[in-house]
Design an enzyme around this catalytic site. Structure first.
Site, short mmCIF file in Angstrom:
data_model
loop_
_atom_site.label_atom_id
_atom_site.label_comp_id
_atom_site.label_asym_id
_atom_site.label_seq_id
_atom_site.Cartn_x
_atom_site.Cartn_y
_atom_site.Cartn_z
N ASN A 10 0.88 -1.18 0.00
CA ASN A 10 0.00 0.00 0.00
C ASN A 10 0.91 1.22 0.00
OD1 ASN A 10 -1.74 2.07 0.52
ND2 ASN A 10 -2.67 1.14 2.34
N ARG A 89 -2.65 -2.07 -3.33
CA ARG A 89 -3.81 -1.22 -3.12
C ARG A 89 -3.68 -0.03 -4.06
NH1 ARG A 89 -4.77 3.43 1.03
NH2 ARG A 89 -7.01 3.71 0.79
N HIS A 178 -12.60 3.74 0.36
CA HIS A 178 -12.67 2.73 1.44
C HIS A 178 -13.45 1.49 1.00
CE1 HIS A 178 -12.36 6.19 4.60
NE2 HIS A 178 -11.16 5.69 4.36
N ARG A 239 -10.20 16.65 7.60
CA ARG A 239 -11.00 17.07 6.44
C ARG A 239 -12.36 17.57 6.87
NH1 ARG A 239 -10.22 11.50 3.52
NH2 ARG A 239 -7.98 11.38 3.79
N GLU A 383 -8.35 -4.82 5.31
CA GLU A 383 -8.21 -4.58 3.87
C GLU A 383 -7.11 -5.46 3.27
OE1 GLU A 383 -8.24 -0.59 5.42
OE2 GLU A 383 -8.97 0.12 3.48
#
Ligand code: AMP
Length: 398
Positions: A10, A89, A178, A239, A383
């Protein structure tokens, strides 16, 4: 011994997360993180056989060097002989990719093209792919996309009310992120709760540094809170999530912000950090709120209110709710946030069980409500497991 290991990579803009997963036993044989890449003090931290180790890199060393050192490590530990695939990923697959794929020249080209939609992420993912292709030239390389799970959304869910030509000519639409996590936890929820995959209504809340909620009907994503970029939707660590788009013009015209400054403000200086003026870390905010810090309390209130509102809104495309899943660092650990959100959703039939809620922490999975349906459940995400199993399945087809 049959080979059954997958190397999962990743690659972020200044970091590289890696793991070697044995897909037969499910064990994580090796895991680690290369961080501060291309910065002053880059290093690789890893865990193997229960022991934590560090490899120091030279100042300025970036992804290529980190991957070269990782390859040396994998070979030194004798793990390369067990590898059957490398799984990557990839953040943005645009409309090209609805599922994981074997990486060939066409796929590489499509990921490159999609980089305009994810200029920070896809180029870093590509660096990882190129380096791994060189290092493990005989192994199948597989791309697993964060956006793929959401490609089942219908136009009414994925289109913005903007001129249609912006979608047709530039791909401006909602993609969602996601996806690997939402897919994993919803698949787990079906199994754990005995839900019928042809007749199920799940809302999955992935709450980490980035936060998103997905409405999953009969195993498919029908709507999600993130959009063209991971900025849309919920309030997050740094964010803003949804704001009035008119604020952009106000900041630029009245306060003389540049577009880059607005981008920075919305992505890095807002959310929990922006409201609390203290931290983006949920643990710090919770502790400060307990000690009476007013802006920390406010940050938690806004976070929970907006999350509850988004979950309730997703009862519309689902026409009801069978299960609400909490996952990600916050979802898996914060009994405070779960309790606040579930109590705001009592009108949907959710009834919190305080003891169960307190027990579901630090990787513990469990239902946290007393009513059977709808129920809220904590499921630790994985994941890497999805990337490893997808990669192994695609490798076997070759
Ligand atoms: P992730 O991006 O999934 O690693 O999640 C990171 C977020 O999880 C950060 O905001 C952490 O503060 C939060 N987190 C981790 N552990 C806890 C905890 N015990 N209580 C509350 N938040 C936590």
């Amino acid at each position: 011994m049959s080979s059954s290991h997958v190397l999962v990579l990743n690659c972020g803009s200044s970091s590289l997360k890696f793991a070697i997963i044995d897909i037969e036993s499910g064990a994580e044989v090796l895991c680690g993180l290369a961080e501060c890449l291309a910065e002053q003090h880059p290093l690789i931290k890893y865990k193997y056989d229960g022991a934590k180790q560090t490899i120091t890199l030279n100042e300025g060393d970036a992804h290529q060097i980190a991957i070269a050192r990782l390859v040396e490590l994998v070979k030194h530990l004798g793990l390369d002989e067990q590898l059957i695939a490398v799984g990557h990923r990839v953040v943005h697959g645009g409309e090209h990719f609805t599922h994981s794929v074997l990486i060939d020249d066409n796929v590489l080209q499509a990921i490159k093209q999609t980089s305009t939609l994810a200029p920070l992420h896809n180029p870093a993912n590509l660096l990882g792919i190129e380096a791994a292709k060189t290092a493990f030239s005989t192994l199948p390389q597989v791309a697993v996309f964060d956006t793929a799970f959401h490609q089942t959304m219908k136009p009414q869910a994925f289109l913005y009310a903007l001129p249609y030509s912006l979608y047709k000519n530039h791909g401006i639409r909602r993609y969602g992120f996601h996806g690997t996590s939402h897919y994993y936890v919803s698949t787990q929820a079906h199994q754990i709760l005995g839900l019928d995959k042809n007749n199920s209504r799940i809302v999955s809340a992935h709450l980490g540094n980035g936060c998103s909620v997905t409405a999953i009907k009969n195993g498919q994503s029908v709507d999600t809170s993130m959009g063209l970029t991971p900025l849309e939707g919920l309030m997050m660590g740094t964010r803003s999530g949804d704001i009035d788009p008119g604020i952009f013009a106000f900041l630029v015209n009245q306060l003389k912000y540049s577009p880059t400054q607005v981008d920075l403000l919305l992505n890095k200086q807002s959310g929990l950090l922006g409201i609390s003026e203290l931290s983006n870390d949920c643990r710090t905010i919770e502790e400060a709120a307990t000690n009476g810090h007013e802006q920390a309390k406010l940050a938690l209130d806004i976070f929970c209110y907006r999350l509850a509102k988004q979950i309730a809104a997703f009862a519309v495309p689902l026409a009801g709710l069978d299960a609400l899943i909490f996952t990600g660092g916050i979802g898996e650990n914060s009994d405070v946030i779960r309790s606040n959100v579930v109590s705001q959703l009592e009108f949907l039939g959710l009834q919190l069980d305080n003891n169960k809620n307190l027990a579901a922490r630090f990787g513990q999975q469990g239902v946290i409500t007393s009513s059977n349906s709808p129920c809220a459940i904590v499921i630790p995400t994985n994941e890497e497991w999805v990337i490893a199993t997808d990669s192994a399945a695609i490798a076997k087809e070759q």
